[in-house]
Design a protein around this motif. Structure first.
Motif, PDB file in Angstrom:
ATOM      1  N   PRO A  56       0.824  -1.221   0.000  1.00 35.06           N
ATOM      2  CA  PRO A  56       0.000   0.000   0.000  1.00 35.06           C
ATOM      3  C   PRO A  56       0.852   1.263   0.000  1.00 35.06           C
ATOM      4  CG  PRO A  56      -0.112  -1.095   2.130  1.00 35.06           C
ATOM      5  CD  PRO A  56       0.562  -2.041   1.191  1.00 35.06           C
ATOM      6  N   GLY A  57       2.097   1.165   0.486  1.00 30.46           N
ATOM      7  CA  GLY A  57       3.003   2.313   0.406  1.00 30.46           C
ATOM      8  C   GLY A  57       3.239   2.734  -1.033  1.00 30.46           C
ATOM      9  N   VAL A  58       3.420   1.751  -1.920  1.00 28.57           N
ATOM     10  CA  VAL A  58       3.557   2.058  -3.345  1.00 28.57           C
ATOM     11  C   VAL A  58       2.291   2.728  -3.857  1.00 28.57           C
ATOM     12  CG1 VAL A  58       3.821   1.063  -5.655  1.00 28.57           C
ATOM     13  CG2 VAL A  58       5.183   0.181  -3.759  1.00 28.57           C
ATOM     14  N   GLY A  59       1.134   2.214  -3.419  1.00 26.16           N
ATOM     15  CA  GLY A  59      -0.126   2.793  -3.848  1.00 26.16           C
ATOM     16  C   GLY A  59      -0.263   4.254  -3.456  1.00 26.16           C
ATOM     17  N   PHE A  60       0.072   4.594  -2.216  1.00 32.72           N
ATOM     18  CA  PHE A  60      -0.012   5.985  -1.774  1.00 32.72           C
ATOM     19  C   PHE A  60       1.030   6.856  -2.469  1.00 32.72           C
ATOM     20  CE2 PHE A  60      -2.494   4.320   1.802  1.00 32.72           C
ATOM     21  CZ  PHE A  60      -3.466   5.303   1.904  1.00 32.72           C
ATOM     22  N   PHE A  61       2.232   6.331  -2.638  1.00 30.28           N
ATOM     23  CA  PHE A  61       3.294   7.073  -3.317  1.00 30.28           C
ATOM     24  C   PHE A  61       2.862   7.439  -4.735  1.00 30.28           C
ATOM     25  CE2 PHE A  61       7.240   7.512  -5.694  1.00 30.28           C
ATOM     26  CZ  PHE A  61       8.049   8.232  -4.832  1.00 30.28           C
ATOM     27  N   TYR A  62       2.383   6.445  -5.473  1.00 29.87           N
ATOM     28  CA  TYR A  62       1.934   6.689  -6.835  1.00 29.87           C
ATOM     29  C   TYR A  62       0.709   7.603  -6.870  1.00 29.87           C
ATOM     30  CZ  TYR A  62       4.954   3.001  -8.828  1.00 29.87           C
ATOM     31  OH  TYR A  62       6.015   2.250  -9.255  1.00 29.87           O
ATOM     32  N   SER A  63      -0.241   7.359  -5.966  1.00 27.27           N
ATOM     33  CA  SER A  63      -1.466   8.141  -5.947  1.00 27.27           C
ATOM     34  C   SER A  63      -1.178   9.619  -5.772  1.00 27.27           C
ATOM     35  CB  SER A  63      -2.385   7.649  -4.824  1.00 27.27           C
ATOM     36  OG  SER A  63      -3.523   8.464  -4.707  1.00 27.27           O
ATOM     37  N   GLY A  64      -0.273   9.946  -4.862  1.00 31.49           N
ATOM     38  CA  GLY A  64       0.029  11.346  -4.610  1.00 31.49           C
ATOM     39  C   GLY A  64       0.637  12.055  -5.794  1.00 31.49           C
ATOM     40  N   LEU A  72      -7.595   7.473  -6.483  1.00 26.10           N
ATOM     41  CA  LEU A  72      -8.060   6.282  -5.771  1.00 26.10           C
ATOM     42  C   LEU A  72      -7.676   5.003  -6.494  1.00 26.10           C
ATOM     43  CD1 LEU A  72      -9.687   5.140  -3.392  1.00 26.10           C
ATOM     44  CD2 LEU A  72     -11.730   5.296  -4.827  1.00 26.10           C
ATOM     45  N   SER A  73      -7.702   5.013  -7.804  1.00 23.30           N
ATOM     46  CA  SER A  73      -7.472   3.784  -8.570  1.00 23.30           C
ATOM     47  C   SER A  73      -6.107   3.182  -8.282  1.00 23.30           C
ATOM     48  CB  SER A  73      -7.623   4.050 -10.068  1.00 23.30           C
ATOM     49  OG  SER A  73      -6.740   5.065 -10.501  1.00 23.30           O
ATOM     50  N   MET A  74      -5.104   4.015  -8.061  1.00 27.02           N
ATOM     51  CA  MET A  74      -3.768   3.474  -7.825  1.00 27.02           C
ATOM     52  C   MET A  74      -3.663   2.824  -6.449  1.00 27.02           C
ATOM     53  SD  MET A  74      -1.187   2.923  -9.623  1.00 27.02           S
ATOM     54  CE  MET A  74      -1.667   3.965 -10.991  1.00 27.02           C
ATOM     55  N   ILE A  75      -4.345   3.383  -5.455  1.00 23.89           N
ATOM     56  CA  ILE A  75      -4.350   2.744  -4.135  1.00 23.89           C
ATOM     57  C   ILE A  75      -5.094   1.411  -4.216  1.00 23.89           C
ATOM     58  CG2 ILE A  75      -5.014   3.004  -1.715  1.00 23.89           C
ATOM     59  CD1 ILE A  75      -4.878   6.039  -2.122  1.00 23.89           C
ATOM     60  N   TYR A  76      -6.219   1.417  -4.937  1.00 22.79           N
ATOM     61  CA  TYR A  76      -6.957   0.164  -5.140  1.00 22.79           C
ATOM     62  C   TYR A  76      -6.085  -0.895  -5.818  1.00 22.79           C
ATOM     63  CZ  TYR A  76      -9.329  -2.980  -8.359  1.00 22.79           C
ATOM     64  OH  TYR A  76      -9.661  -4.074  -9.111  1.00 22.79           O
ATOM     65  N   LEU A  77      -5.348  -0.496  -6.850  1.00 16.24           N
ATOM     66  CA  LEU A  77      -4.537  -1.464  -7.585  1.00 16.24           C
ATOM     67  C   LEU A  77      -3.494  -2.126  -6.703  1.00 16.24           C
ATOM     68  CD1 LEU A  77      -3.999   0.283 -11.056  1.00 16.24           C
ATOM     69  CD2 LEU A  77      -5.347  -1.774 -10.572  1.00 16.24           C
ATOM     70  N   SER A  78      -2.969  -1.388  -5.727  1.00 15.54           N
ATOM     71  CA  SER A  78      -1.974  -1.988  -4.832  1.00 15.54           C
ATOM     72  C   SER A  78      -2.586  -3.132  -4.031  1.00 15.54           C
ATOM     73  CB  SER A  78      -1.383  -0.924  -3.902  1.00 15.54           C
ATOM     74  OG  SER A  78      -2.331  -0.463  -2.958  1.00 15.54           O
ATOM     75  N   MET A  79      -3.819  -2.963  -3.575  1.00 13.29           N
ATOM     76  CA  MET A  79      -4.473  -4.015  -2.803  1.00 13.29           C
ATOM     77  C   MET A  79      -4.964  -5.154  -3.703  1.00 13.29           C
ATOM     78  SD  MET A  79      -3.786  -2.733  -0.022  1.00 13.29           S
ATOM     79  CE  MET A  79      -4.414  -4.134   0.878  1.00 13.29           C
ATOM     80  N   MET A  80      -5.436  -4.818  -4.891  1.00 12.05           N
ATOM     81  CA  MET A  80      -5.834  -5.857  -5.837  1.00 12.05           C
ATOM     82  C   MET A  80      -4.658  -6.754  -6.157  1.00 12.05           C
ATOM     83  SD  MET A  80      -5.446  -6.806  -9.255  1.00 12.05           S
ATOM     84  CE  MET A  80      -5.041  -5.338 -10.185  1.00 12.05           C
TER      85      MET A  80
END
Length: 495
Positions: A56-64, A72-80
């Motif tokens: 999820p760290g990657v997701g937040f990093f990319y999302s920002g 939101l889609s990038m945070i979702y993709l990290s968990m998917m």
């Protein structure tokens, strides 16, 4: 009765516990005794949890780094990705990467559905059982695809990525992990040194991101001189960096698979390389606008972490300073490659991960030392140039070129196969791109006011496409790890 059941269960697994609490397991085939150290098991399991938080760290990093309508889609993709790879790893991923009976390039299905993966000694260390090694390695397998699919940012459909992650993990990650870390793998047998994933994780994901960027083409409006690109939420970038830096102690330190001096050395040089990389990147950015960039610091820290990853079990503390410096410098300047060659790598994944991984691999060939590897009391290597083992650099180069080429080509093949299956085409429609992937694909947003904008009719047009001010300044967020370099896309600002 409970004691009897526990005793029967222990006998069924051929295990006993000694006075120190360590697990003793006897191989029924030949009577060999294996002692599983409880401290090593605890450290490896704790490191597994640390690596998980990186995802999820990657997701937040990319999302920002993106526009808010795609946040939101990038945070979702990290968990998917965690979910898909967890199933793939159970199904056949672990077996393809780490079965002892496969080929030099990929394993077989000996451990299909994790059959036989429990109390047997692991291929990574005989001091921990296979099930512990399996769950730890799962986290590496899970974080790698999310690094790669960040390249779909702002223009990729979400459904096809479920298929892509499963296929890519099977056809790209598992073979590279096998030849790098499996004791039968060609690079491992050749003598390549990769402690924690320079090739399987970073070079493979960075090269895949380049292939995805080339396949998808440019986003609408990319290259327009009137669009200035900046991250929409720098706090997310910092938060993601915190998760990544924190988790990287398990990523590198945990790769020792034991609570020993080698793990401690890996942790201290991981921290030092990240620190130096962050400062160096920030200073390079400062020379352009005379401003201190938080995004630049975070990008440099990640680059330093990437570069030290393959070396963290092989080099001493002083060398890690050079790793951080070279990563912060080379990856910073590599962000300009997309302007030179005209591809739209939204998050500069190729520059940070593929280039950073190659830098780390090659420097490992120069600075690896046999005495550092032997900090665990077990590992014996000839070392690198510091130990006058000059051929090591060639081994590292061969592994880097092979991993980069294989990942790029195989990723391209997967994408074009998907292209000819209409439901699996990855590129979003122009309408979805304008509206934002969050709304078009999810019907949800990272922020309430994004939905409010859609309702009152200003929507994505306030996000920079029409040059209007929008909410929060209306500047687009092309990413960028090095946003100072992209004041005006298309003008080709020199690094």
């Amino acid at each position: 009765m409970t004691t009897v059941l526990h005793t029967l269960a222990a006998r069924a697994l051929n295990i006993t516990y000694d006075a120190s609490g360590d697990i003793n397991w006897v191989d029924p085939s030949d009577g060999t005794l294996f002692v599983y150290n409880m401290g090593d098991i605890a450290w490896t399991l704790a490191s597994m949890a640390l690596v998980w938080i990186m995802i999820p760290g990657v997701g937040f990093f990319y999302s920002g780094l993106l526009r808010r309508k795609n946040a939101l889609s990038m945070i979702y993709l990290s968990m998917m990705t965690v979910a898909v790879v967890s199933f793939q790893w159970f199904f056949w991923g672990f077996s393809l990467a780490f079965s002892e009976t496969g080929s030099r390039f990929i394993g077989d299905l000996k451990y299909f559905a994790l059959s036989g993966v429990l109390e047997h000694p692991s291929i990574g260390s005989t001091r921990i059982p296979s099930i512990v090694f399996c769950i730890y390695q799962l986290m590496f397998a899970a974080i790698t695809p999310i690094l790669a699919i960040g390249a779909v940012a702002e223009r990729g459909r979400l459904w096809p990525l479920i298929f892509f992650v499963f296929a890519w993990s099977t056809l790209v990650y598992d073979p590279i992990a096998c030849w790098t870390w499996n004791s039968n793998g060609w690079s491992f047998v050749l003598g390549g040194l990769d402690f924690a994933g320079g090739s399987p994780v970073h070079i493979s994901s960075g090269s895949a991101a380049l292939a995805i960027s080339v396949y998808l083409g440019k986003r609408t409006g990319w290259g327009s001189a009137r669009l200035a690109y900046k991250p929409h939420n720098t706090s997310y970038v910092i938060l993601g960096t915190v998760f990544l830096w924190f988790g990287w102690f398990g990523f590198n330190g945990g790769s020792a698979l034991s609570a020993n001096l080698r793990a401690a050395n890996a942790c201290i040089i991981t921290n030092l390389a990240a620190s130096v990389g962050g400062l160096v990147w920030m200073f390079w950015d400062w020379r352009l606008e005379r401003k201190w960039s938080a995004v630049g610091f975070c990008s440099g820290a990640v680059a330093g972490l990437v570069a030290i990853t393959p070396a963290s079990g092989f080099v001493g503390v002083p060398a890690s300073v050079l790793f951080g410096f070279m990563a912060g410098t080379c990856c910073n300047f590599a962000t300009q490659l997309k302007f030179v060659f005209g591809y739209d790598d939204t998050l500069d994944i190729f520059a940070s991960h593929a280039i950073g991984g190659v830098v780390g691999n090659l420097l490992t060939g120069l600075f690896a030392q046999s005495k550092v590897a032997f900090y665990d009391g077990v590992t014996v290597i000839p070392g690198g140039w510091l130990d006058h083992h000059y051929i090591q650099l060639a081994y590292q180069l061969a592994d880097s070129v092979a991993s980069m080429s294989y990942s790029f080509v195989m990723t391209t093949i997967i994408l074009w196969i998907m292209h000819f299956i209409p439901t699996l085409r990855l590129r979003a429609s122009p309408e979805a791109e304008l509206l934002g992937i969050d709304d078009a694909e999810m019907g949800e947003w990272a922020y309430d006011y994004v939905g409010l904008e859609q309702e009152i009719g200003v929507g994505s047009l306030t996000d920079g496409e029409d040059g209007g001010p929008g909410v929060g300044g209306g500047r687009e967020g092309d990413h960028t790890h090095v946003h100072h370099h992209e004041k005006t896309v298309g003008e080709g600002d020199s690094a």
